[in-house]
Every structure is written in C-alpha cells, then in structure tokens.
Design a protein around this motif. Structure first.
Motif, PDB file in Angstrom:
ATOM      1  N   ASP A  94       0.830  -1.209   0.000  1.00  0.00           N
ATOM      2  CA  ASP A  94       0.000   0.000   0.000  1.00  0.00           C
ATOM      3  C   ASP A  94       0.864   1.258   0.000  1.00  0.00           C
ATOM      4  OD1 ASP A  94      -2.312  -1.448  -0.058  1.00  0.00           O
ATOM      5  OD2 ASP A  94      -2.664  -1.368   2.106  1.00  0.00           O
ATOM      6  N   ALA A  95       1.926   1.253   0.812  1.00  0.00           N
ATOM      7  CA  ALA A  95       2.819   2.413   0.851  1.00  0.00           C
ATOM      8  C   ALA A  95       3.525   2.599  -0.485  1.00  0.00           C
ATOM      9  CB  ALA A  95       3.844   2.247   1.971  1.00  0.00           C
ATOM     10  N   ALA A  96       3.906   1.492  -1.118  1.00  0.00           N
ATOM     11  CA  ALA A  96       4.577   1.574  -2.413  1.00  0.00           C
ATOM     12  C   ALA A  96       3.640   2.149  -3.473  1.00  0.00           C
ATOM     13  CB  ALA A  96       5.076   0.194  -2.829  1.00  0.00           C
ATOM     14  N   ARG A  97       2.375   1.710  -3.472  1.00  0.00           N
ATOM     15  CA  ARG A  97       1.415   2.241  -4.452  1.00  0.00           C
ATOM     16  C   ARG A  97       1.219   3.742  -4.260  1.00  0.00           C
ATOM     17  NH1 ARG A  97      -1.294  -2.423  -2.860  1.00  0.00           N
ATOM     18  NH2 ARG A  97      -1.281  -4.066  -4.455  1.00  0.00           N
ATOM     19  N   GLU A  98       1.076   4.169  -3.005  1.00  0.00           N
ATOM     20  CA  GLU A  98       0.872   5.591  -2.723  1.00  0.00           C
ATOM     21  C   GLU A  98       2.047   6.430  -3.201  1.00  0.00           C
ATOM     22  OE1 GLU A  98       0.229   8.502   1.173  1.00  0.00           O
ATOM     23  OE2 GLU A  98       0.040   6.309   1.370  1.00  0.00           O
ATOM     24  N   ARG A  99       3.255   5.930  -2.962  1.00  0.00           N
ATOM     25  CA  ARG A  99       4.447   6.685  -3.364  1.00  0.00           C
ATOM     26  C   ARG A  99       4.588   6.734  -4.877  1.00  0.00           C
ATOM     27  NH1 ARG A  99       9.144   4.912   0.969  1.00  0.00           N
ATOM     28  NH2 ARG A  99       7.954   5.382   2.856  1.00  0.00           N
ATOM     29  N   LEU A 100       4.331   5.616  -5.545  1.00  0.00           N
ATOM     30  CA  LEU A 100       4.452   5.592  -6.999  1.00  0.00           C
ATOM     31  C   LEU A 100       3.442   6.531  -7.654  1.00  0.00           C
ATOM     32  CD1 LEU A 100       5.091   1.768  -7.441  1.00  0.00           C
ATOM     33  CD2 LEU A 100       6.677   3.590  -8.085  1.00  0.00           C
ATOM     34  N   ARG A 101       2.251   6.609  -7.082  1.00  0.00           N
ATOM     35  CA  ARG A 101       1.267   7.566  -7.609  1.00  0.00           C
ATOM     36  C   ARG A 101       1.770   8.997  -7.444  1.00  0.00           C
ATOM     37  NH1 ARG A 101      -2.639   4.226  -4.494  1.00  0.00           N
ATOM     38  NH2 ARG A 101      -3.573   2.721  -5.953  1.00  0.00           N
ATOM     39  N   ALA A 102       2.389   9.270  -6.278  1.00  0.00           N
ATOM     40  CA  ALA A 102       2.894  10.618  -6.012  1.00  0.00           C
ATOM     41  C   ALA A 102       4.088  10.958  -6.899  1.00  0.00           C
ATOM     42  CB  ALA A 102       3.290  10.729  -4.535  1.00  0.00           C
ATOM     43  N   MET A 103       4.853   9.959  -7.294  1.00  0.00           N
ATOM     44  CA  MET A 103       6.043  10.170  -8.113  1.00  0.00           C
ATOM     45  C   MET A 103       5.718  10.284  -9.598  1.00  0.00           C
ATOM     46  SD  MET A 103       8.231   7.282  -6.083  1.00  0.00           S
ATOM     47  CE  MET A 103       9.277   6.880  -7.476  1.00  0.00           C
ATOM     48  N   SER A 104       4.600   9.723 -10.009  1.00  0.00           N
ATOM     49  CA  SER A 104       4.248   9.634 -11.423  1.00  0.00           C
ATOM     50  C   SER A 104       4.273  11.009 -12.100  1.00  0.00           C
ATOM     51  CB  SER A 104       2.856   9.023 -11.565  1.00  0.00           C
ATOM     52  OG  SER A 104       2.459   8.983 -12.920  1.00  0.00           O
ATOM     53  N   ALA A 136       8.460   8.924 -15.376  1.00  0.00           N
ATOM     54  CA  ALA A 136       7.417   8.884 -16.397  1.00  0.00           C
ATOM     55  C   ALA A 136       6.047   8.853 -15.720  1.00  0.00           C
ATOM     56  CB  ALA A 136       7.595   7.647 -17.271  1.00  0.00           C
ATOM     57  N   GLU A 137       5.008   9.134 -16.476  1.00  0.00           N
ATOM     58  CA  GLU A 137       3.651   9.010 -15.945  1.00  0.00           C
ATOM     59  C   GLU A 137       3.240   7.545 -15.983  1.00  0.00           C
ATOM     60  OE1 GLU A 137       0.862  11.574 -17.776  1.00  0.00           O
ATOM     61  OE2 GLU A 137       2.005  13.411 -17.360  1.00  0.00           O
ATOM     62  N   LEU A 138       2.804   7.048 -14.845  1.00  0.00           N
ATOM     63  CA  LEU A 138       2.462   5.641 -14.723  1.00  0.00           C
ATOM     64  C   LEU A 138       0.945   5.462 -14.669  1.00  0.00           C
ATOM     65  CD1 LEU A 138       5.400   5.996 -13.343  1.00  0.00           C
ATOM     66  CD2 LEU A 138       4.926   3.786 -12.308  1.00  0.00           C
ATOM     67  N   THR A 139       0.468   4.411 -15.300  1.00  0.00           N
ATOM     68  CA  THR A 139      -0.948   4.065 -15.202  1.00  0.00           C
ATOM     69  C   THR A 139      -1.173   3.253 -13.936  1.00  0.00           C
ATOM     70  OG1 THR A 139      -0.722   1.964 -16.399  1.00  0.00           O
ATOM     71  CG2 THR A 139      -1.052   3.963 -17.728  1.00  0.00           C
ATOM     72  N   GLU A 140      -2.421   3.151 -13.503  1.00  0.00           N
ATOM     73  CA  GLU A 140      -2.750   2.337 -12.333  1.00  0.00           C
ATOM     74  C   GLU A 140      -2.389   0.872 -12.576  1.00  0.00           C
ATOM     75  OE1 GLU A 140      -3.951   2.888  -9.191  1.00  0.00           O
ATOM     76  OE2 GLU A 140      -3.449   4.968  -9.624  1.00  0.00           O
ATOM     77  N   GLU A 141      -2.578   0.420 -13.817  1.00  0.00           N
ATOM     78  CA  GLU A 141      -2.236  -0.965 -14.152  1.00  0.00           C
ATOM     79  C   GLU A 141      -0.734  -1.200 -13.998  1.00  0.00           C
ATOM     80  OE1 GLU A 141      -2.581  -4.104 -17.919  1.00  0.00           O
ATOM     81  OE2 GLU A 141      -3.126  -1.979 -18.174  1.00  0.00           O
ATOM     82  N   GLU A 142       0.073  -0.236 -14.455  1.00  0.00           N
ATOM     83  CA  GLU A 142       1.525  -0.362 -14.329  1.00  0.00           C
ATOM     84  C   GLU A 142       1.963  -0.332 -12.875  1.00  0.00           C
ATOM     85  OE1 GLU A 142       3.246   1.621 -18.451  1.00  0.00           O
ATOM     86  OE2 GLU A 142       2.543   2.936 -16.834  1.00  0.00           O
ATOM     87  N   ILE A 143       1.348   0.533 -12.086  1.00  0.00           N
ATOM     88  CA  ILE A 143       1.695   0.617 -10.670  1.00  0.00           C
ATOM     89  C   ILE A 143       1.379  -0.692  -9.958  1.00  0.00           C
ATOM     90  CG2 ILE A 143       1.068   1.709  -8.479  1.00  0.00           C
ATOM     91  CD1 ILE A 143       0.760   4.344 -10.033  1.00  0.00           C
ATOM     92  N   ASP A 144       0.191  -1.241 -10.193  1.00  0.00           N
ATOM     93  CA  ASP A 144      -0.195  -2.500  -9.547  1.00  0.00           C
ATOM     94  C   ASP A 144       0.733  -3.644  -9.955  1.00  0.00           C
ATOM     95  OD1 ASP A 144      -2.280  -1.335  -8.179  1.00  0.00           O
ATOM     96  OD2 ASP A 144      -3.807  -1.881  -9.663  1.00  0.00           O
ATOM     97  N   ALA A 145       1.048  -3.685 -11.254  1.00  0.00           N
ATOM     98  CA  ALA A 145       1.924  -4.753 -11.743  1.00  0.00           C
ATOM     99  C   ALA A 145       3.324  -4.624 -11.155  1.00  0.00           C
ATOM    100  CB  ALA A 145       1.979  -4.721 -13.271  1.00  0.00           C
TER     101      ALA A 145
END
Length: 405
Positions: A94-104, A136-145
C-alpha cells in the motif's frame, strides 16, 4: 606469481544491497560484505540529503566497531527527495502504491550518502551524491503490476533505474551509478583522500600461473596419481547429476581429463593462459578463459560445478560461492576440496583450525548456506606422491553442497 591478498587493500562494503555489490563488481572491485544491522526506521535528520549521509555514517561506524584487523569500510544509504520530503523503503504494498502515484510524472532527487572510514589512517570521510530523476507518468495498471513484483517494496524511493523499474525513469541528471546506490566517481575521489588508488582495488587473478609454473605444475602436485584420486572422490559425490560438469580453475586439465574418463562431460574455466594451453590438449573444445567469480553462463544452467584446490587460494571465497549458486540448477551440486592448508594436520589425526583458510569447511558451510547451498555429502582421498613433512601422504576432504530454493 603474486599473492593479491598482500597487494590489495581490505575493502569492506557495509551494506546488504545487491545493487551496490553488483555495481562495484562490474567496476572490477570485489568488496568484503559485512551488513551493519543499523535500524534505519528511527533515524531523523534536518534534510533528506543529511539523512542519507547520517545513515551511511552509522552503517560504516557499526561495521568498523566489529573489526579486529585494519580495513577501509564504505557505508552507503539512499533517500529519494520529492518536495522536501524523504522517501526510503516503503515496506508494504500500500505504501509503495501511494508513493508511486505521487512520483508519477514528477521530478525528484536521489541522494546517496557515502561514509568511508579507513582504520589504518583513522580518517572518516562523509560525502553526499545527488542525482535528479525525472519519472514517467504511470498508469494504475503499471503501478499495480510493478508493486506485485515486490521490487519497489525493498528499495529507496520505491523504484530502481537498473531493474524492473527502469522503464519508469524518463531521464536523470547526474551520476547514474549514484541512483543505483553508490557513486563510483565520488568513491574514487574519497579513496584517493585516504591514500588508496582506484586500480589498487581491482580484482586481480588469484595466483596467475605463468609459463614456468604451468610447465612444472603437474609433476610438482602429485601428477596423474593424485589427479586420479581426486577425480574418483569427486565422481563419487557427483551422483546422478547428468554427468555434465563445470570445473572452476581447471588448470592443466589433469583432473578434468580423469573425470571424462569416468564418464563425465567436463567444461573448464581458468584465468591463466599458460594453464589453459595445456588444458586444451586434454579437454579440446571444452575450456575457456573466465573468472570463477564472474562466470559467463546464464542462471541455473549447470548440473554440477567442481572446484579442486581453488578456494584456499582466494582472499575471499564469497564471490565464487555466489556465482556457483547462480549458475546451478535447483538440485544441482557443488563439489569442492576443503581444508587443503590443513591436509598435513588431517593426515596426522589432528583437528583442522577452523577459519584459517577460505576452504575451511566450517567457513564454507556458513557462507554457502547464504546462497542456498547446503552441505549434504563428503568423502576424502589420499594425495599420493605429495607427502610433505609427515609420515603419510596428506588426506584431503571433499565436500558436496546441493542447491536448494
């Protein structure tokens, strides 16, 4: 013939990071790895960059405190800064997903603290390498994967530039290696300040036999009798591995040829051109120049790896054991001679001194276990025609380690 143990400074990496170790190895440096055990979660500092430097310093000092001999110790730690906030390892999905969204689609600065402590000169150097990273801008699918791979959970800032996360880094400004975890140009400068040149750390061939040594090697090492005895012991431990054997430090091929005579298909590697010229006569088409610590084979491709009278020559067997584990398939075996430096003591019925040499069985069992190599067999053979100062020919232990997942 030179002994690199006398010529090369003892260089210790106070980090468990595989990426840092790989970066140093790729640059020709084979560090001794000692993990500091510093708890990073409860350390604070006035800025993300200073936090990275403080953590690196604590790691280096923790390892220095455990040493009983002189060494040059490098501690490193990396922190990603975005909008003044420090991001280390996320730890949870969960923390990784939140950070990746913030970094995108954003830009951050990857800080890597470096602390070099040289115990001989009692110098401690603390430096910071900082590299700008454009994501780069990441999609939700890329973040989850990406989170599902597990990689972003265990790395600073939840990303890598040299791994699965590489495609998500659009550009960097500064030192690439600093983003991986250790700035090589910065480290080179720091080493120079404590009197160590970068080439002094390059891994040199261990006991690189020249033409004269190669010419007399067989006759001064027991000849065909000892080679045959060694091959029989190794063959006994190979078991049902398919008969395909990779021999490290194949030398003149004298043992490898005996293994072939016993029905094995042997491929050999060695660093000495003079030794390889002789091995090519005994094993035509099946030998190549290669370092046992950097094998030119893909992962999990070997059924069996053999090392006869190699490990006792090394300043540190860790890199070779790691490579053996990498190239062995699950269930494959590593067969190696052990306790060579203590063969005379074994022949006289005395107990070998544990830890004296890199082929000490107690040392090998502990180190090999870190790479999934488990001791599951052993035998001995007599070193015919090589008695030295004892009433009997030396007795050599041979150990078998099996690769388990």
């Amino acid at each position: 013939m030179t002994d690199p143990k006398r010529d090369r400074p003892r260089f210790v990496l106070a980090s468990a990071s595989p990426a840092r170790l790989k970066t140093l190895r790729s640059a020709g440096v084979e560090p001794e790895v000692i993990v500091s055990g510093v708890d990073e979660d409860h350390i604070t500092a006035e800025s993300p960059g200073e936090l990275a430097r403080v953590l690196a310093t604590l790691k280096a000092r923790a390892v220095v405190a455990t040493l009983t001999d002189h060494a040059t110790v490098l501690g490193c730690d990396s922190v990603l800064e975005i909008d003044g906030v420090a991001y280390g390892k996320p730890g949870t999905p969960d923390a990784a997903r939140e950070r990746l969204r913030a970094m995108s689609g954003r830009t951050g600065v990857l800080h890597t603290g470096h602390c070099l402590f040289d115990t001989r000169t009692k110098q401690e150097l603390r430096e910071l390498g900082s590299t700008t990273v454009h994501f780069a801008e990441l999609t939700e699918e890329e973040i989850d994967a990406y989170v599902a791979t597990g990689e972003p959970l265990v790395v600073a800032g939840s990303f890598t530039v040299d791994g699965i996360g590489g495609p998500f880094v659009r550009a960097i400004e500064g030192d690439y290696h600093n983003v991986v975890g250790v700035s090589l140009p910065l480290l080179r400068t720091m080493l120079a300040q404590v009197g160590i040149s970068w080439p002094a750390l390059w891994e040199q061939p261990h006991f690189a036999y020249d033409e004269d040594e190669a010419a007399k090697y067989d006759e001064t090492r027991g000849g065909p009798d000892r080679a045959r005895a060694a091959a029989l012991a190794v063959h006994e431990l190979l078991g049902s591995t398919g008969g395909r054997v990779l021999e490290l430090a194949v030398g003149t091929g004298i043992v490898g040829a005996e293994l072939v005579a016993l029905g094995n298909l042997v491929h050999g590697v060695d660093l000495s051109p003079a030794m390889l010229r002789r091995a090519r006569i005994r094993l035509p088409g099946h030998v190549a120049a290669a370092d046992a610590a950097q094998l030119p084979f893909a992962d999990r491709r070997c059924d069996a790896v053999v090392a006869v009278w190699l490990l006792h020559l090394l300043a540190d067997s860790d890199a070779v054991l790691a490579e053996v584990a990498r190239v062995l398939r699950p269930g494959g075996v590593f067969v190696t001679t052990a306790e060579k430096s203590e063969a005379g003591r074994v022949a006289d019925g005395r107990t070998p001194k544990e830890g004296r040499s890199e082929d000490s069985l107690a040392l090998l069992v502990a180190r090999a276990a870190r790479y999934g190599l488990v001791l599951d067999g052993a035998t001995t053979f007599v070193g015919h025609n090589q008695a030295r100062g004892t009433t009997a020919d030396p007795v050599y232990p041979v150990a078998r380690f099996r690769r388990v997942d």
